[in-house]
Design a protein around this motif. Structure first.
Motif, PDB file in Angstrom:
ATOM      1  N   GLY A 110      26.141  11.970 -27.545  1.00  0.00           N
ATOM      2  CA  GLY A 110      24.787  11.813 -27.046  1.00  0.00           C
ATOM      3  C   GLY A 110      24.774  10.959 -25.800  1.00  0.00           C
ATOM      4  O   GLY A 110      25.767  10.326 -25.453  1.00  0.00           O
ATOM      5  N   SER A 111      23.639  10.970 -25.127  1.00  0.00           N
ATOM      6  CA  SER A 111      23.487  10.136 -23.944  1.00  0.00           C
ATOM      7  C   SER A 111      22.120   9.469 -23.992  1.00  0.00           C
ATOM      8  O   SER A 111      21.178  10.000 -24.570  1.00  0.00           O
ATOM      9  N   ILE A 112      22.049   8.306 -23.389  1.00  0.00           N
ATOM     10  CA  ILE A 112      20.807   7.542 -23.366  1.00  0.00           C
ATOM     11  C   ILE A 112      20.655   6.928 -21.983  1.00  0.00           C
ATOM     12  O   ILE A 112      21.644   6.500 -21.375  1.00  0.00           O
ATOM     13  N   ASP A 113      19.435   6.918 -21.486  1.00  0.00           N
ATOM     14  CA  ASP A 113      19.188   6.307 -20.188  1.00  0.00           C
ATOM     15  C   ASP A 113      17.738   5.858 -20.117  1.00  0.00           C
ATOM     16  O   ASP A 113      16.882   6.379 -20.826  1.00  0.00           O
ATOM     17  N   GLY A 114      17.492   4.901 -19.283  1.00  0.00           N
ATOM     18  CA  GLY A 114      16.149   4.388 -19.083  1.00  0.00           C
ATOM     19  C   GLY A 114      15.779   4.417 -17.614  1.00  0.00           C
ATOM     20  O   GLY A 114      16.645   4.388 -16.746  1.00  0.00           O
ATOM     21  N   LYS A 115      14.498   4.474 -17.344  1.00  0.00           N
ATOM     22  CA  LYS A 115      14.009   4.538 -15.972  1.00  0.00           C
ATOM     23  C   LYS A 115      12.690   3.791 -15.884  1.00  0.00           C
ATOM     24  O   LYS A 115      11.820   3.956 -16.728  1.00  0.00           O
ATOM     25  N   HIS A 116      12.563   2.932 -14.888  1.00  0.00           N
ATOM     26  CA  HIS A 116      11.280   2.296 -14.603  1.00  0.00           C
ATOM     27  C   HIS A 116      10.404   3.312 -13.882  1.00  0.00           C
ATOM     28  O   HIS A 116      10.785   3.825 -12.835  1.00  0.00           O
ATOM     29  N   VAL A 117       9.246   3.606 -14.418  1.00  0.00           N
ATOM     30  CA  VAL A 117       8.288   4.491 -13.769  1.00  0.00           C
ATOM     31  C   VAL A 117       7.223   3.597 -13.144  1.00  0.00           C
ATOM     32  O   VAL A 117       6.474   2.926 -13.860  1.00  0.00           O
ATOM     33  N   ILE A 118       7.197   3.581 -11.823  1.00  0.00           N
ATOM     34  CA  ILE A 118       6.294   2.697 -11.091  1.00  0.00           C
ATOM     35  C   ILE A 118       4.845   3.148 -11.325  1.00  0.00           C
ATOM     36  O   ILE A 118       4.535   4.332 -11.245  1.00  0.00           O
TER      37      ILE A 118
ATOM     38  N   MET B 261      -6.812  -3.197 -13.425  1.00  0.00           N
ATOM     39  CA  MET B 261      -7.464  -4.489 -13.236  1.00  0.00           C
ATOM     40  C   MET B 261      -7.325  -5.328 -14.503  1.00  0.00           C
ATOM     41  O   MET B 261      -7.374  -4.807 -15.613  1.00  0.00           O
ATOM     42  N   PHE B 262      -7.128  -6.581 -14.343  1.00  0.00           N
ATOM     43  CA  PHE B 262      -7.052  -7.560 -15.428  1.00  0.00           C
ATOM     44  C   PHE B 262      -5.830  -7.357 -16.329  1.00  0.00           C
ATOM     45  O   PHE B 262      -5.805  -7.851 -17.443  1.00  0.00           O
ATOM     46  N   SER B 263      -4.821  -6.613 -15.879  1.00  0.00           N
ATOM     47  CA  SER B 263      -3.624  -6.448 -16.707  1.00  0.00           C
ATOM     48  C   SER B 263      -2.716  -7.662 -16.599  1.00  0.00           C
ATOM     49  O   SER B 263      -1.814  -7.819 -17.416  1.00  0.00           O
ATOM     50  N   GLY B 264      -2.934  -8.489 -15.599  1.00  0.00           N
ATOM     51  CA  GLY B 264      -2.117  -9.677 -15.443  1.00  0.00           C
ATOM     52  C   GLY B 264      -0.668  -9.300 -15.209  1.00  0.00           C
ATOM     53  O   GLY B 264      -0.352  -8.461 -14.378  1.00  0.00           O
ATOM     54  N   SER B 265       0.221  -9.889 -15.981  1.00  0.00           N
ATOM     55  CA  SER B 265       1.643  -9.602 -15.818  1.00  0.00           C
ATOM     56  C   SER B 265       2.167  -8.659 -16.900  1.00  0.00           C
ATOM     57  O   SER B 265       3.368  -8.546 -17.092  1.00  0.00           O
TER      58      SER B 265
ATOM     59  N   TYR C  80      11.092  -7.175 -13.604  1.00  0.00           N
ATOM     60  CA  TYR C  80      12.016  -8.007 -12.841  1.00  0.00           C
ATOM     61  C   TYR C  80      12.301  -7.445 -11.449  1.00  0.00           C
ATOM     62  O   TYR C  80      12.893  -8.113 -10.615  1.00  0.00           O
ATOM     63  N   LYS C  81      11.890  -6.215 -11.188  1.00  0.00           N
ATOM     64  CA  LYS C  81      12.084  -5.604  -9.876  1.00  0.00           C
ATOM     65  C   LYS C  81      10.901  -5.884  -8.944  1.00  0.00           C
ATOM     66  O   LYS C  81      10.763  -5.254  -7.908  1.00  0.00           O
ATOM     67  N   SER C  82      10.028  -6.788  -9.364  1.00  0.00           N
ATOM     68  CA  SER C  82       8.851  -7.199  -8.589  1.00  0.00           C
ATOM     69  C   SER C  82       7.870  -6.057  -8.352  1.00  0.00           C
ATOM     70  O   SER C  82       7.295  -5.929  -7.273  1.00  0.00           O
ATOM     71  N   SER C  83       7.701  -5.221  -9.359  1.00  0.00           N
ATOM     72  CA  SER C  83       6.723  -4.143  -9.289  1.00  0.00           C
ATOM     73  C   SER C  83       6.128  -3.943 -10.680  1.00  0.00           C
ATOM     74  O   SER C  83       6.588  -4.532 -11.649  1.00  0.00           O
TER      75      SER C  83
END
Length: 144
Positions: free
Chosen positions: A107-115, A120-124, A129-132
């Protein structure tokens, strides 16, 4: 994982992972167990490192993490498909070997940050860590 997803998962596994208090000791809450397990999966910390973060002894963490993972697997079995027989596993291994020249792979596993654009008001909440702002897509796949 947002708050609603967390609450849904907790609701599904709570009865399985919650123990009862005794005269000798109070038990860890289902919330504490699920929090520590999810943090363990997300961070890859060792049990020894986690004991300071959650103030739970590492021997306790090492006992309940597999139990919580089993409970999650059982609770989410409608969403997960795992090969049931040795023949299924052999077929997957053969596919990786023939298509990708990767013998012995199951099997294979991978992850991806979807920008995303932060609401509004989601804060952090979705800040990474990629500053986005992003959500994480994690995929597990066979040779196809």
């Amino acid at each position: 994982m947002n708050r609603n997803q967390y609450a849904h998962l907790l609701n599904k596994v709570k009865t399985t992972i919650q123990k009862r208090d005794t005269n000798m000791r109070r038990v860890l809450s289902a919330e504490s167990k699920l929090n520590a397990t999810l943090r363990f999966l997300a961070s890859g910390n060792s049990y020894a490192g986690m004991q300071y973060l959650f103030r739970i002894p590492k021997n306790s963490i090492s006992k309940f993490v597999p139990e919580v993972l089993d409970a999650i697997y059982d609770a989410l079995s409608d969403y997960l498909k795992v090969p049931n027989s040795e023949g299924d596993w052999t077929e997957i291994e053969r596919g990786f070997n023939e298509k990708w020249n990767f013998p012995g792979c199951l099997g294979s596993i991978d992850g991806k940050h979807v920008i995303i654009r932060a609401s509004m008001f989601s804060g952090s909440e979705y800040y990474n860590y990629k500053s986005s702002f992003s959500i994480i897509l994690l995929a597990v796949a066979d040779s196809n």
